[in-house]
Design a protein around this motif. Structure first.
Motif, PDB file in Angstrom:
ATOM      1  N   PRO A  47      55.772 -13.015 -38.358  1.00 59.95           N
ATOM      2  CA  PRO A  47      56.467 -14.166 -37.791  1.00 59.95           C
ATOM      3  C   PRO A  47      57.781 -13.725 -37.153  1.00 59.95           C
ATOM      4  CG  PRO A  47      56.636 -14.174 -40.186  1.00 59.95           C
ATOM      5  CD  PRO A  47      55.746 -13.042 -39.815  1.00 59.95           C
ATOM      6  N   THR A  48      58.108 -14.343 -36.023  1.00 60.03           N
ATOM      7  CA  THR A  48      59.352 -14.015 -35.342  1.00 60.03           C
ATOM      8  C   THR A  48      59.748 -15.152 -34.417  1.00 60.03           C
ATOM      9  OG1 THR A  48      60.503 -12.290 -34.078  1.00 60.03           O
ATOM     10  CG2 THR A  48      58.251 -12.822 -33.399  1.00 60.03           C
ATOM     11  N   LYS A  49      60.960 -15.065 -33.939  1.00 57.95           N
ATOM     12  CA  LYS A  49      61.433 -16.022 -32.941  1.00 57.95           C
ATOM     13  C   LYS A  49      61.023 -15.539 -31.560  1.00 57.95           C
ATOM     14  CE  LYS A  49      65.453 -17.848 -35.323  1.00 57.95           C
ATOM     15  NZ  LYS A  49      66.908 -18.076 -35.206  1.00 57.95           N
ATOM     16  N   LYS A  50      60.670 -16.485 -30.727  1.00 57.79           N
ATOM     17  CA  LYS A  50      60.260 -16.172 -29.360  1.00 57.79           C
ATOM     18  C   LYS A  50      61.420 -15.613 -28.535  1.00 57.79           C
ATOM     19  CE  LYS A  50      57.365 -19.004 -27.174  1.00 57.79           C
ATOM     20  NZ  LYS A  50      56.895 -20.177 -26.405  1.00 57.79           N
ATOM     21  N   ASP A  51      62.638 -16.019 -28.869  1.00 59.94           N
ATOM     22  CA  ASP A  51      63.792 -15.622 -28.064  1.00 59.94           C
ATOM     23  C   ASP A  51      64.593 -14.464 -28.675  1.00 59.94           C
ATOM     24  OD1 ASP A  51      64.930 -16.924 -30.203  1.00 59.94           O
ATOM     25  OD2 ASP A  51      66.050 -18.380 -29.019  1.00 59.94           O
ATOM     26  N   THR A  52      63.897 -13.414 -29.095  1.00 62.47           N
ATOM     27  CA  THR A  52      64.571 -12.238 -29.646  1.00 62.47           C
ATOM     28  C   THR A  52      64.380 -11.042 -28.729  1.00 62.47           C
ATOM     29  OG1 THR A  52      62.633 -11.562 -30.916  1.00 62.47           O
ATOM     30  CG2 THR A  52      64.200 -13.003 -32.035  1.00 62.47           C
ATOM     31  N   GLU A  53      65.223 -10.033 -28.922  1.00 64.60           N
ATOM     32  CA  GLU A  53      65.122  -8.839 -28.072  1.00 64.60           C
ATOM     33  C   GLU A  53      63.808  -8.106 -28.281  1.00 64.60           C
ATOM     34  OE1 GLU A  53      67.807  -5.876 -30.891  1.00 64.60           O
ATOM     35  OE2 GLU A  53      68.509  -6.393 -28.904  1.00 64.60           O
ATOM     36  N   LYS A  54      63.234  -8.209 -29.470  1.00 67.86           N
ATOM     37  CA  LYS A  54      61.949  -7.508 -29.688  1.00 67.86           C
ATOM     38  C   LYS A  54      60.860  -8.062 -28.789  1.00 67.86           C
ATOM     39  CE  LYS A  54      61.464  -8.992 -34.184  1.00 67.86           C
ATOM     40  NZ  LYS A  54      62.265 -10.164 -34.072  1.00 67.86           N
ATOM     41  N   MET A  55      60.950  -9.345 -28.462  1.00 64.08           N
ATOM     42  CA  MET A  55      59.965  -9.925 -27.556  1.00 64.08           C
ATOM     43  C   MET A  55      60.096  -9.313 -26.154  1.00 64.08           C
ATOM     44  SD  MET A  55      58.169 -12.272 -29.268  1.00 64.08           S
ATOM     45  CE  MET A  55      57.926 -10.825 -30.208  1.00 64.08           C
ATOM     46  N   ASP A  56      61.326  -9.098 -25.709  1.00 65.33           N
ATOM     47  CA  ASP A  56      61.547  -8.433 -24.424  1.00 65.33           C
ATOM     48  C   ASP A  56      61.042  -7.000 -24.464  1.00 65.33           C
ATOM     49  OD1 ASP A  56      62.776 -10.719 -23.416  1.00 65.33           O
ATOM     50  OD2 ASP A  56      64.782 -10.033 -24.023  1.00 65.33           O
ATOM     51  N   GLU A  57      61.311  -6.307 -25.566  1.00 68.61           N
ATOM     52  CA  GLU A  57      60.861  -4.923 -25.709  1.00 68.61           C
ATOM     53  C   GLU A  57      59.338  -4.833 -25.639  1.00 68.61           C
ATOM     54  OE1 GLU A  57      64.590  -3.942 -28.672  1.00 68.61           O
ATOM     55  OE2 GLU A  57      62.559  -3.671 -29.443  1.00 68.61           O
ATOM     56  N   ILE A  58      58.670  -5.743 -26.317  1.00 68.66           N
ATOM     57  CA  ILE A  58      57.204  -5.718 -26.363  1.00 68.66           C
ATOM     58  C   ILE A  58      56.604  -6.123 -25.021  1.00 68.66           C
ATOM     59  CG2 ILE A  58      55.234  -6.913 -27.409  1.00 68.66           C
ATOM     60  CD1 ILE A  58      56.908  -6.593 -30.073  1.00 68.66           C
ATOM     61  N   GLU A  59      57.268  -7.024 -24.328  1.00 74.46           N
ATOM     62  CA  GLU A  59      56.806  -7.386 -22.998  1.00 74.46           C
ATOM     63  C   GLU A  59      56.886  -6.182 -22.053  1.00 74.46           C
ATOM     64  OE1 GLU A  59      58.515 -10.213 -19.579  1.00 74.46           O
ATOM     65  OE2 GLU A  59      58.009 -11.259 -21.446  1.00 74.46           O
ATOM     66  N   ASN A  60      57.921  -5.373 -22.196  1.00 77.92           N
ATOM     67  CA  ASN A  60      58.096  -4.179 -21.365  1.00 77.92           C
ATOM     68  C   ASN A  60      57.216  -3.018 -21.799  1.00 77.92           C
ATOM     69  OD1 ASN A  60      60.036  -5.330 -19.672  1.00 77.92           O
ATOM     70  ND2 ASN A  60      61.669  -4.849 -21.116  1.00 77.92           N
ATOM     71  N   ASN A  61      56.921  -2.935 -23.093  1.00 77.33           N
ATOM     72  CA  ASN A  61      56.104  -1.844 -23.634  1.00 77.33           C
ATOM     73  C   ASN A  61      55.443  -2.341 -24.920  1.00 77.33           C
ATOM     74  OD1 ASN A  61      55.053   0.433 -24.896  1.00 77.33           O
ATOM     75  ND2 ASN A  61      56.708   1.752 -24.201  1.00 77.33           N
ATOM     76  N   PRO A  62      54.141  -2.637 -24.892  1.00 79.33           N
ATOM     77  CA  PRO A  62      53.486  -3.258 -26.044  1.00 79.33           C
ATOM     78  C   PRO A  62      53.182  -2.309 -27.212  1.00 79.33           C
ATOM     79  CG  PRO A  62      51.876  -2.862 -24.340  1.00 79.33           C
ATOM     80  CD  PRO A  62      53.217  -2.484 -23.762  1.00 79.33           C
ATOM     81  N   TYR A  63      53.458  -1.019 -27.064  1.00 77.97           N
ATOM     82  CA  TYR A  63      53.124  -0.071 -28.132  1.00 77.97           C
ATOM     83  C   TYR A  63      54.143  -0.135 -29.259  1.00 77.97           C
ATOM     84  CZ  TYR A  63      49.603   1.648 -25.006  1.00 77.97           C
ATOM     85  OH  TYR A  63      48.506   1.721 -24.187  1.00 77.97           O
ATOM     86  N   VAL A  64      53.628  -0.242 -30.486  1.00 79.11           N
ATOM     87  CA  VAL A  64      54.481  -0.343 -31.665  1.00 79.11           C
ATOM     88  C   VAL A  64      53.947   0.559 -32.775  1.00 79.11           C
ATOM     89  CG1 VAL A  64      55.257  -2.705 -31.177  1.00 79.11           C
ATOM     90  CG2 VAL A  64      53.224  -2.338 -32.596  1.00 79.11           C
ATOM     91  N   SER A  65      54.817   0.797 -33.742  1.00 77.36           N
ATOM     92  CA  SER A  65      54.452   1.525 -34.945  1.00 77.36           C
ATOM     93  C   SER A  65      54.911   0.685 -36.132  1.00 77.36           C
ATOM     94  CB  SER A  65      55.148   2.892 -34.969  1.00 77.36           C
ATOM     95  OG  SER A  65      54.892   3.558 -36.189  1.00 77.36           O
ATOM     96  N   LEU A 118      53.821 -12.214 -33.983  1.00 76.58           N
ATOM     97  CA  LEU A 118      53.591 -10.958 -33.298  1.00 76.58           C
ATOM     98  C   LEU A 118      52.266 -10.434 -33.838  1.00 76.58           C
ATOM     99  CD1 LEU A 118      55.403  -9.405 -31.377  1.00 76.58           C
ATOM    100  CD2 LEU A 118      56.239  -8.132 -33.322  1.00 76.58           C
ATOM    101  N   LYS A 119      51.302 -10.222 -32.977  1.00 76.29           N
ATOM    102  CA  LYS A 119      49.994  -9.706 -33.393  1.00 76.29           C
ATOM    103  C   LYS A 119      49.968  -8.214 -33.089  1.00 76.29           C
ATOM    104  CE  LYS A 119      45.063 -10.040 -32.408  1.00 76.29           C
ATOM    105  NZ  LYS A 119      44.045 -10.682 -31.570  1.00 76.29           N
ATOM    106  N   ILE A 120      49.677  -7.416 -34.108  1.00 73.35           N
ATOM    107  CA  ILE A 120      49.588  -5.966 -33.922  1.00 73.35           C
ATOM    108  C   ILE A 120      48.137  -5.552 -34.101  1.00 73.35           C
ATOM    109  CG2 ILE A 120      50.269  -3.703 -34.789  1.00 73.35           C
ATOM    110  CD1 ILE A 120      52.661  -6.297 -35.577  1.00 73.35           C
ATOM    111  N   GLN A 121      47.555  -5.097 -33.004  1.00 75.51           N
ATOM    112  CA  GLN A 121      46.167  -4.634 -33.001  1.00 75.51           C
ATOM    113  C   GLN A 121      46.181  -3.124 -33.155  1.00 75.51           C
ATOM    114  OE1 GLN A 121      43.590  -6.959 -32.768  1.00 75.51           O
ATOM    115  NE2 GLN A 121      42.518  -5.192 -33.561  1.00 75.51           N
ATOM    116  N   PRO A 122      45.713  -2.603 -34.296  1.00 73.85           N
ATOM    117  CA  PRO A 122      45.788  -1.153 -34.534  1.00 73.85           C
ATOM    118  C   PRO A 122      44.879  -0.340 -33.615  1.00 73.85           C
ATOM    119  CG  PRO A 122      44.847  -2.300 -36.437  1.00 73.85           C
ATOM    120  CD  PRO A 122      45.115  -3.326 -35.395  1.00 73.85           C
TER     121      PRO A 122
END
Length: 142
Positions: A47-65, A118-122
């Protein structure tokens, strides 16, 4: 270890450890933060807020760990590293499914438009620190 045994161990670890670390990419550098995670099989939701910097980061680069586990006994705890892609999920069903009253600190309820998951697809899943065993890795990429 069979694929089924591997999957069962991973699901057990991620189901029993809700707090973990999410790393995204900000200006070509890692940006980590603690998050709460829920899972359906190997797919993670946070769960997260839509208006956070992580949302911008993920929009620019969807890869996460994501790192989950390694909480109780320290060095002897097995933990999971999940590398994958992230996207925003704001379906009413999932928002209701994962809603907890503690979220009221940040949201007005499960229908709050700023509340998203935030959905993380492994793509790659690793179990590390298995007693006496080397790290185990499983790829889910097609």
């Amino acid at each position: 270890m069979s694929d089924q045994d591997f999957k069962e161990k991973v699901v057990n670890i991620i189901s029993n450890h809700k707090t973990g670390i999410l790393a995204s990419v900000e200006n070509n550098k890692p940006h980590s933060r603690y998050m709460t995670f829920y899972n359906e099989d190997l797919t993670l939701y946070s769960p997260t807020k839509k208006d956070t910097e992580k949302m911008d980061e993920i929009e620019n680069n969807p890869y996460v760990s994501v790192l989950l586990g390694y909480e109780e006994k320290g060095q002897s705890d097995a933990y999971v590293e999940i590398l994958g892609t992230s996207s925003i999920n704001d379906t009413e069903a999932l928002k209701n499914q994962f809603w907890e009253e503690s979220f009221n600190k940040w949201f007005e309820g499960p229908n709050d438009p700023n509340y998203v998951l935030l959905k993380i697809q492994p793509e790659t899943v690793r179990i590390l620190n298995l007693t006496g065993e080397p790290p185990q890795e499983f790829s889910l990429k097609n």
